[in-house]
Write a protein that holds these residues in place. Structure first.
Motif, PDB file in Angstrom:
ATOM      1  N   LEU B 309       0.835  -1.211   0.000  1.00 56.41           N
ATOM      2  CA  LEU B 309       0.000   0.000   0.000  1.00 56.41           C
ATOM      3  C   LEU B 309       0.867   1.257   0.000  1.00 56.41           C
ATOM      4  O   LEU B 309       0.535   2.254  -0.622  1.00 56.41           O
ATOM      5  N   LYS B 310       1.961   1.202   0.780  1.00 57.27           N
ATOM      6  CA  LYS B 310       2.923   2.307   0.822  1.00 57.27           C
ATOM      7  C   LYS B 310       4.309   1.727   0.704  1.00 57.27           C
ATOM      8  O   LYS B 310       4.636   0.831   1.504  1.00 57.27           O
ATOM      9  N   PRO B 311       5.131   2.139  -0.243  1.00 58.47           N
ATOM     10  CA  PRO B 311       4.848   3.131  -1.271  1.00 58.47           C
ATOM     11  C   PRO B 311       3.773   2.619  -2.235  1.00 58.47           C
ATOM     12  O   PRO B 311       3.797   1.437  -2.603  1.00 58.47           O
ATOM     13  N   PHE B 312       2.865   3.493  -2.622  1.00 61.14           N
ATOM     14  CA  PHE B 312       1.773   3.056  -3.494  1.00 61.14           C
ATOM     15  C   PHE B 312       2.324   2.663  -4.863  1.00 61.14           C
ATOM     16  O   PHE B 312       3.093   3.412  -5.467  1.00 61.14           O
ATOM     17  N   PRO B 313       1.927   1.470  -5.357  1.00 63.17           N
ATOM     18  CA  PRO B 313       2.483   0.987  -6.631  1.00 63.17           C
ATOM     19  C   PRO B 313       1.812   1.657  -7.836  1.00 63.17           C
ATOM     20  O   PRO B 313       1.106   1.011  -8.620  1.00 63.17           O
ATOM     21  N   THR B 314       2.038   2.927  -7.961  1.00 58.01           N
ATOM     22  CA  THR B 314       1.351   3.752  -8.958  1.00 58.01           C
ATOM     23  C   THR B 314       1.419   3.160 -10.370  1.00 58.01           C
ATOM     24  O   THR B 314       0.388   2.920 -11.012  1.00 58.01           O
ATOM     25  N   VAL B 348      -5.961   5.464  -6.032  1.00 54.84           N
ATOM     26  CA  VAL B 348      -6.012   4.934  -7.406  1.00 54.84           C
ATOM     27  C   VAL B 348      -6.287   6.068  -8.397  1.00 54.84           C
ATOM     28  O   VAL B 348      -5.652   6.166  -9.453  1.00 54.84           O
ATOM     29  N   VAL B 349      -7.196   6.937  -8.029  1.00 55.16           N
ATOM     30  CA  VAL B 349      -7.526   8.057  -8.923  1.00 55.16           C
ATOM     31  C   VAL B 349      -6.311   8.964  -9.084  1.00 55.16           C
ATOM     32  O   VAL B 349      -5.978   9.406 -10.195  1.00 55.16           O
ATOM     33  N   ALA B 350      -5.599   9.208  -7.981  1.00 54.09           N
ATOM     34  CA  ALA B 350      -4.395  10.042  -8.052  1.00 54.09           C
ATOM     35  C   ALA B 350      -3.338   9.359  -8.914  1.00 54.09           C
ATOM     36  O   ALA B 350      -2.645  10.018  -9.701  1.00 54.09           O
ATOM     37  N   ALA B 351      -3.237   8.036  -8.795  1.00 54.25           N
ATOM     38  CA  ALA B 351      -2.251   7.294  -9.583  1.00 54.25           C
ATOM     39  C   ALA B 351      -2.549   7.446 -11.077  1.00 54.25           C
ATOM     40  O   ALA B 351      -1.653   7.696 -11.882  1.00 54.25           O
ATOM     41  N   MET B 352      -3.839   7.331 -11.455  1.00 55.55           N
ATOM     42  CA  MET B 352      -4.206   7.464 -12.867  1.00 55.55           C
ATOM     43  C   MET B 352      -3.889   8.867 -13.366  1.00 55.55           C
ATOM     44  O   MET B 352      -3.355   9.051 -14.455  1.00 55.55           O
ATOM     45  N   TYR B 353      -4.215   9.844 -12.554  1.00 52.51           N
ATOM     46  CA  TYR B 353      -3.967  11.235 -12.937  1.00 52.51           C
ATOM     47  C   TYR B 353      -2.473  11.439 -13.212  1.00 52.51           C
ATOM     48  O   TYR B 353      -2.088  12.099 -14.176  1.00 52.51           O
ATOM     49  N   SER B 354      -1.638  10.832 -12.346  1.00 55.72           N
ATOM     50  CA  SER B 354      -0.193  11.026 -12.494  1.00 55.72           C
ATOM     51  C   SER B 354       0.322  10.431 -13.792  1.00 55.72           C
ATOM     52  O   SER B 354       1.354  10.844 -14.299  1.00 55.72           O
TER      53      SER B 354
END
Ligand SMILES: Cc1ncc(C[n+]2csc(CCOP(=O)(O)OP(=O)(O)O)c2C)c(N)n1
Lengths: 315, 405
Positions: B309-314, B348-354
């Protein structure tokens, strides 16, 4: 207590504390720490609670500490020390270290009487071989002079102000030595920065006892801005605290109570200086009426009565 | 198949039934932990009971500190770790909350403390039952957080946690979380490895900084505004960089013990149109069953489990879902007052945005305080995803599944 040092010249010349600390001029706790480290020697690991000493001695990238030092938080120095002591024990057993270092906590009255009492009690109950030194400047000084469980009756602080209805702290000072002794640890003592040889010998004695369990030293350490007196008078005022019987010097050694000089003559009230000599020197007591002073005197007499009974029972 | 069995014979000492809590205790024994401090709280308690038993029987040569609170448990671990020892503690729920202040300090001091945390709901009202609200409250404290989904994975993750935490490139505390009760108290078969192999995999890092009178250092300083930010940034950087170290160590572990771990677990994700993102045991297991059912009915569904979960596997998450038609994130924790109340959904939404990727994602909360998640619930969810896709209507707020009206 055993006598390791007979006079000031017998204390080690090396300084393991400072220069580079940022305490106020005349800081009692800072004087205490200097003597503590001189007495403790090199093989020591210091755990410090949050408070004046911590913030004035570890300002990154500088440090005033010539010995290994750790600060974690305000309320947990005894728990941190428990962990270090346990770690050294098992690492020695497993051959992963050969250090004989002892662990010494240095914590203020707030970190001891109040927020840290639980972790202190836990450490004492579990019997960790740690020396816990309480430097008592009788208030939370780091946050700007608020009352603590160690603040004396009637003393002014910012949270025990002097107003129309209330005049200083309403409650009496908590009997921390009584609480500590109730854990039946091998060694506990009071000390005063005005009596450095007594203090240093108590530190050494305490460290010697650590293979039997915890030790505790309660050091009176006046604070010029908090107690409101000129900074060059710290030692004089500290000495008056003992000479007036306000802060007796004594030891709890394996269940025996021993009064140390000059307090050993103070069961006789006529050998104590009048308490007003101590009170009138400090702005935090400036508002006291003659009745208040009488009340304080009565409380001190009561405390000596209690000590006399302890000496009789455990002497 | 035969060759693989041979490998297992070489590494496996015995295969026994264990709860996830006992799996933790065995891992702690096998990596030769030096100091353990803990305070009882359900559903954690059986971990430290088992460890206390190992110590009492001389099976683990450790100092066991029966502290008077969780705050002191973690504080003692900080002290012991700073003195150079390998340390372990465990807690849940209110205990983790009581440690909260020290969670930040542990990562700030860069101490490789390892902690097991079977997740549990938070008061008020009191609930002893499992969910992940306590774990999610710890997610911004600079700890590496692994969420396991089987007792075997719990055992393996604790072993890996010591390698990761103590790696000189990382030096951060690691939390191994899993479902309270549904895993902590549920017996599963676990393969325990030969102790000498575990110890060879987890040698102590003797060169990390420690409290030593022969080389005095000052730890836990005060920093002015001129320094604080940079020091905290080092923690940010260390946890970010730890992902590659985690992958490297997982790779080594997989090779040494014949396992197959990655920072995410993918189940029938490759060609999936509809993906359920999960974490932990119960929701993942049931999601896999639901996916199988969906596949039988011609819906190409899959499960993506967040293991680290941390570090998040973006990158891994986005890569797995970028071609999906619709995704649901199933949270077993609450983030009251947020736009969406599912904490991992927000990640997850932040990961997609990145990554500049946009896939329709639905926020789902379920299993709060162990409210039962039925396989049918998740199958129904997959059907709803198909429906959303067909109508083009996606709910723009969190769906609270299993909540009575
Ligand atoms: C949990 C917590 N509450 C409050 C504080 C704020 N705080 C820092 S030092 C301090 C007072 C320390 O007083 P004392 O122990 O008497 O030491 P002194 O400052 O007098 O040296 C307080 C209240 C803190 N650091 N942590």
């Amino acid at each position: 207590m055993k006598v390791y040092f007979r006079n000031i010249r017998e204390l080690p010349a090396e300084e393991r504390y400072g220069p580079g600390q940022l305490t106020c001029a005349g800081c009692g706790p800072s004087i205490a720490v200097r003597w503590l480290l001189k007495a403790a020697g090199d093989d020591i690991i210091v755990v410090n609670a949050t408070g004046c000493i911590e913030v004035t001695t570890t300002s990154f990238p500088y440090t005033a500490w010539g010995v290994p030092y750790i600060h974690v938080a305000f309320e947990n120095s005894a728990a941190v020390a428990s962990g270090i002591e346990a770690a050294l024990k098992v690492l020695r057993r497993k051959g992963l270290t050969d250090t004989n270092a002892r662990v010494m906590v240095i914590a203020g009255d707030g970190g001891t009487y109040d927020i840290g009492l639980q972790s202190l009690s836990g450490m004492l109950e579990r019997g960790h071989g740690v020396l816990y030194v309480l430097y008592d400047n009788e208030a939370y000084m780091n946050t700007g002079i608020q009352r603590s469980g160690g603040t004396p009756h009637f003393a002014w602080t910012t949270t025990s102000p002097v107003g129309k209805v209330m005049r200083g702290k309403v409650q009496r000072k908590k009997d921390i030595m009584g609480i500590v002794m109730a854990h039946h640890i091998p060694y506990a003592a009071t000390a005063n920065i005005a009596y450095p040889i007594d203090l240093a010998n108590k530190v050494r004695t305490a460290l010697e006892r650590l293979n039997e369990g915890p030790a505790f030293i309660h050091v009176l350490a006046p604070c010029p801005p908090g107690w409101k007196y000129p900074e060059e008078q710290t030692i004089e005022i500290a000495r008056l605290a003992t000479e007036t019987g306000y802060f007796p010097l004594y030891e709890w050694d394996h269940g025996k109570i021993i009064l140390n000089p000059p307090s050993n003559t103070h069961l006789d009230k006529s050998r104590r200086k009048p308490i007003v000599e101590y009170l009138k020197r400090q702005g935090r007591f400036a508002h006291l009426t003659p009745e208040d002073i009488k009340e304080i005197e009565k409380e001190i007499d009561e405390y000596w009565d209690y000590l006399a009974r302890l000496v009789k029972a455990f002497g | 198949m035969k060759a693989e069995l041979k490998v297992r014979d070489e590494v496996v000492r015995e295969r026994i039934g264990l709860t996830s809590n006992y799996a933790v205790a065995y891992a702690v024994k096998d990596v030769d932990v030096d100091v353990v401090a803990a305070y009882p709280i359900t559903p954690q308690t059986t971990i430290i009971e088992k460890i206390a038993e190992f110590v009492a029987n001389g099976e683990l040569d450790a100092e066991f500190i029966p502290v008077e609170s969780e705050h002191s448990a973690l504080s003692a671990m900080v002290g012991a770790s700073a003195a150079g020892a390998r340390v372990f503690t465990a807690t849940s729920s209110q205990g983790l909350e009581l440690m909260h202040e020290i969670l930040h300090i542990t990562s700030g001091l860069r101490l490789p403390v390892v902690m097991a945390t079977p997740g549990r709901a938070l008061s008020a009202p009191i609930s002893i039952h499992g969910d992940y609200q306590d774990i999610m409250n710890a997610r911004d404290t600079g700890w590496i957080i692994i969420i396991a989904s089987t007792a075997q994975e719990v055992y393996d993750s604790i072993i890996m946690a010591y390698r990761i935490a103590e790696d000189s490139r990382v030096l951060l505390p690691v939390m191994v979380a899993y479902d309270g009760f549904l895993m902590s108290h549920t017996m599963e078969p676990v393969e325990l490895y030969h102790e000498e192999l575990v110890r060879r995999f987890t040698p102590r890092n003797r060169s990390r900084p420690r409290l030593d009178p022969r080389n005095p250092i000052t730890m836990g300083v005060i920093a002015s505004p001129d320094w604080y930010y940079e020091i905290k940034y080092q923690v940010i950087n260390a946890i970010k960089e730890s992902k590659s170290v985690i992958k490297e160590i997982q790779g080594e572990f997989n090779k040494a013990f014949g396992t197959d771990y990655d920072v995410v677990e993918q189940y029938r994700v490759d060609d999936a149109d509809y993906i359920l993102i999960t974490y932990g045991g119960a929701s993942t297991g049931n999601a896999k069953e639901a996916v199988d059912e969906a596949r039988r009915n011609g819906i190409r569904a899959g499960v993506l489990r967040i293991r680290v979960l941390k570090p998040f596997p973006t990158e891994e998450v986005v890569k797995a879902i970028k071609d999906a038609k619709a995704v649901a994130v199933i949270d077993r924790a609450l983030s009251p007052g947020s736009t969406f109340e599912g904490p991992v959904f927000n990640e997850v939404v932040a990961a997609m945005y990145s990554q500049g990727v946009s896939v329709p994602v639905v926020s789902v909360v379920h299993g709060i305080s162990q409210r039962t998640i039925f396989i049918e619930d998740l199958y129904e969810l997959i059907r709803e995803l198909v429906e959303f896709k067909n109508t083009g209507y996606f709910p723009r707020r969190t769906m609270f599944m299993g909540l009575r009206a």
